[in-house]
Design an enzyme around this catalytic site. Structure first.
Site, PDB file in Angstrom:
ATOM      1  N   LYS A   2       0.843  -1.192   0.000  1.00 34.70           N
ATOM      2  CA  LYS A   2       0.000   0.000   0.000  1.00 34.70           C
ATOM      3  C   LYS A   2       0.882   1.246   0.000  1.00 34.70           C
ATOM      4  O   LYS A   2       1.927   1.289   0.658  1.00 34.70           O
ATOM      5  CB  LYS A   2      -0.901  -0.026   1.230  1.00 34.70           C
ATOM      6  N   SER A  26      -9.387   1.831   3.331  1.00 33.56           N
ATOM      7  CA  SER A  26      -8.542   2.607   2.440  1.00 33.56           C
ATOM      8  C   SER A  26      -7.549   1.768   1.628  1.00 33.56           C
ATOM      9  O   SER A  26      -6.919   2.275   0.700  1.00 33.56           O
ATOM     10  CB  SER A  26      -7.767   3.654   3.230  1.00 33.56           C
ATOM     11  N   SER A  56      -9.909  -0.857   7.247  1.00 26.42           N
ATOM     12  CA  SER A  56      -9.259  -0.620   5.955  1.00 26.42           C
ATOM     13  C   SER A  56      -8.508  -1.809   5.388  1.00 26.42           C
ATOM     14  O   SER A  56      -8.021  -1.741   4.265  1.00 26.42           O
ATOM     15  CB  SER A  56      -8.314   0.579   6.050  1.00 26.42           C
TER      16      SER A  56
END
Length: 531
Positions: free
Chosen positions: A117, A197, A221
C-alpha cells in the site's frame, strides 16, 4: 491508512477526486497478458513449487505480473490499483534467482512478488498516501516491515493506490480515490467501489496483479476492501506488525496486515510481517506472543469443537448479507463448531470518542512523520495550506474537513484525549469484545464483514449500510475476513474476531471455513450490474 467505519456513526472517512469516467466496454475476462507463466489465481505454494522444481523463476514470475499490470491495470479494465511499480523489481528477482541457484533460500516467500500500500516507506519508490503533496516523498530507508519482507526473500513489486490519506481527509469522500492515483475500481463489477482505504491492494490481489499484498488499517481498511474484493484479509493485534515507516493515523489503532486470495497465502505473508520492533511502543507487548509459524495450525478440521458467537447486532441492514450469514452458520456447524448468539452491550458507544482520539493522534503522528522530509509539506498545517493552494487538483470533489478538525486539536497530553482514549479501549475491549468472548466461553465472534460494494460516487461519497468489524479495530485485537459468498455477483465476507494475539487460531478457523465453503470466485470484470 484505513476505512474508519464505526457501527455507531457509520463514518465515511475517505478521499476522492476525478479520473476519467469508467468505460462502458463489456468484458467478462481481462485481456491476455504477454506470454509467460500463467499467474492468474497463482498462490504462494504453487509459485514456490514451480521455483523449487526449476520450472519457474522469480524473474519470470515478476515479469508476468508486470505484464499483467500493463494489460489489466493500465489498459483493459483499467483498475488503477497499482500507483507505481518498483523500477528495481526485475533486478531484485534476478538476484533472488541467483541466490536460489547457489543454494541459499531465505524462506517460503523467496522470489514471491508482493505489492505494498502506498503509505508504507520502500526505498526506490515514492510514499505519498495517494496525495500529490507527497509525490516527491522518497524514503531514505525501508519501513521495518519492508525490511522484513526483503529479508524473507520477497520481491517488492510496487505500490498500490489507496483512499487518499487513508480515508482521513474528508467526511464526504469516495473510497479508493486519490489525487495521485485516481479512482481504483472493483474488478468484480467495475463501476462498484473497492472500499478502502487499502483499495488498491484489494483490487490488485483480487485481479492477480501480485501473489499477495500488504494493506493497513485503523478501522476496517484491511477488512472492508478484502471482503468486497473477494479476499482473505487479516488485521493483526496492534503491535504485532511494526508501524515504523508507515504514514500514520492512530498510534492506538494503526496496523499493517496481509491480504491474499487464500488463508494459506495470508498466513505465509504474516510470517514475514510479524516481528518485534523496539522502535514501536506497541511492539513490546507482543514479545513472547508471536508463534514460530502462522501457517502451522491450518487444518480443514480446525473448527471441530470450537464455540463461536454470532453478533446479530451487526446484521439486519441487507437481506442478502443476512441470508449469507445464516448459510455460513450452517457450514460452521457442519464443520463441527458450536454457534450461539452473543451480544456486545457496549457496541457502538465509542463512536464519537473514537473520532476525537483519531483527530488528536493523526495530528501528532503526521507531524512527526513529515518533520525533516525533503520536498514535501513539513507539517499538517503546511499540508492544509498546500491543499488550498492546489485545490483544483487536490480537492476537486470534497474538502479537508478532518484535516482542519485535527489541526485544531492540542497535544496528546490533553485531558480530553486521554479520557477518550481510555474510554474507547475499555468500551470496545474489556467491557465489549473481551467480555463477550469470556462470558460466553467463545473461541471467536463472527459477523458479516460489511455490505456488498456500492456504486462509486464522487459527488455524495460512499454508501455504507453496515459492518461488523469495528469492535476489534477499536479494541486493538485481531480480526480475519474470509470470503463467504456473493450478493448479486458482489463478494461478501465473514469476519472472525478474537482475543489479543489469537491470529493463529483465527487463521486456523478461517482456513477450515474456507475449505468447507470454497466460496471465493475470481473476478469477472463486468462493467456494471444488470437485471
Amino acid at each position: 491508512m484505513r476505512r474508519l467505519l464505526s457501527l455507531a456513526l457509520l463514518l465515511t472517512l475517505a478521499a476522492c477526486g476525478s479520473p476519467p469516467a469508467p468505460s462502458s466496454e463489456s468484458t467478462d475476462a481481462p485481456p491476455a497478458a504477454a506470454a509467460g507463466p500463467d499467474v492468474e489465481e497463482m498462490d504462494v505454494a504453487r509459485a514456490k513449487a514451480g521455483m523449487d522444481s526449476g520450472e519457474l523463476t522469480s524473474e519470470a514470475l515478476t515479469r508476468a505480473y508486470l505484464a499483467r499490470i500493463d494489460a489489466i491495470d493500465r489498459a483493459g479494465p483499467t483498475l488503477r490499483a497499482v500507483i507505481e511499480t518498483n523500477p528495481a523489481a526485475l533486478d531484485e528477482a534476478r538476484a533472488l534467482d541467483a541466490e536460489r541457484a547457489a543454494g541459499k533460500l531465505r524462506g517460503p516467500l523467496h522470489g514471491i512478488p508482493v505489492l505494498l500500500k502506498d503509505n508504507i516507506d520502500a526505498v526506490g519508490m515514492a510514499n505519498s498516501a495517494g496525495s500529490l503533496a507527497l509525490a516527491n516523498n522518497q524514503p531514505a530507508e525501508d519501513a521495518f516491515l519492508v525490511a522484513r519482507l526483503r529479508a524473507a526473500g520477497a520481491v517488492i513489486l510496487g505500490k498500490t493506490n489507496l483512499s487518499e490519506w487513508a480515508n482521513f481527509r474528508s467526511t464526504r469522500s469516495s473510497s479508493g480515490w486519490s489525487s495521485r492515483g485516481g479512482q481504483t475500481r472493483n474488478p468484480y463489477v467495475l463501476d462498484r467501489n473497492p472500499c478502502g482505504s487499502s483499495a488498491g491492494t484489494g483490487s490488485a490481489i483480487a485481479a492477480s496483479l501480485a501473489t499477495v499484498g500488504v494493506g493497513t488499517e485503523t478501522d476496517g481498511s484491511i477488512i472492508c476492501p478484502s471482503a468486497v474484493n473477494g479476499l482473505v484479509g487479516l488485521k493483526p493485534t496492534v503491535g504485532v506488525v511494526s508501524r515504523d515507516g508507515i504514514i500514520p493515523i492512530s498510534i492506538s489503532q494503526d496496523t499493517a496486515g496481509p491480504m491474499g486470495r487464500t488463508v494459506a497465502d495470508v498466513a505465509a505473508l504474516m510470517n514475514a510481517l510479524a516481528g518485534i520492533d523496539e522502535a514501536d511502543p506497541a511492539s513490546h507487548a507482543a514479545a513472547g506472543n508471536l508463534p514460530p509459524d502462522y501457517a502451522a495450525g491450518l487444518d480443514a478440521g480446525a473448527l471441530a469443537g470450537k464455540r463461536l458467537g454470532v453478533l446479530r447486532q451487526a446484521m439486519g441492514y441487507h437481506p442478502g448479507v443476512d441470508a449469507n450469514v445464516e448459510a455460513s452458520i450452517e457450514a460452521l456447524r457442519a464443520a463441527g463448531a458450536e454457534v450461539v448468539d452473543v451480544r456486545i452491550d457496549t457496541l457502538g458507544q465509542w463512536g464519537a470518542d473514537e473520532l476525537q482520539v483519531l483527530l488528536y493522534e493523526f495530528k501528532d503522528g503526521l507531524n512527526a512523520y513529515l518533520a525533516g522530509r525533503e520536498g514535501v509539506p513539513g507539517s499538517l498545517e503546511a499540508l492544509i495550506a498546500w491543499n488550498e493552494a492546489n485545490a483544483a487538483e487536490a480537492m476537486p470533489w470534497f474538502g479537508q474537513e478532518l484535516f482542519l478538525q485535527a489541526q485544531a486539536k492540542g497535544g496528546l497530553d490533553s485531558p480530553e484525549y486521554l479520557q477518550a482514549r481510555d474510554r474507547i479501549r475499555r468500551l470496545a475491549g474489556e467491557d465489549g469484545l473481551l467480555k463477550a468472548l469470556d462470558g460466553e466461553r467463545l473461541d471467536a465472534i463472527i459477523a458479516p464483514a460489511t455490505s456488498p460494494a456500492w456504486p462509486t460516487d464522487w459527488i455524495n461519497g460512499d454508501h455504507f449500510t453496515g459492518a461488523g468489524y469495528g469492535t476489534a479495530a477499536v479494541a486493538g485485537t485481531p480480526s480475519l475476513t474470509v470470503p463467504s459468498g456473493e450478493v448479486q455477483g458482489l463478494p461478501i465476507g465473514l469476519v472472525f474476531m478474537g482475543r489479543p494475539y489469537s491470529e493463529p487460531e483465527l487463521l486456523a478457523m478461517g482456513h477450515a471455513f474456507e475449505q468447507a465453503t470454497k466460496a471465493r470466485k475470481p473476478p469477472r470484470y463486468l462493467p456494471t450490474l444488470a437485471p
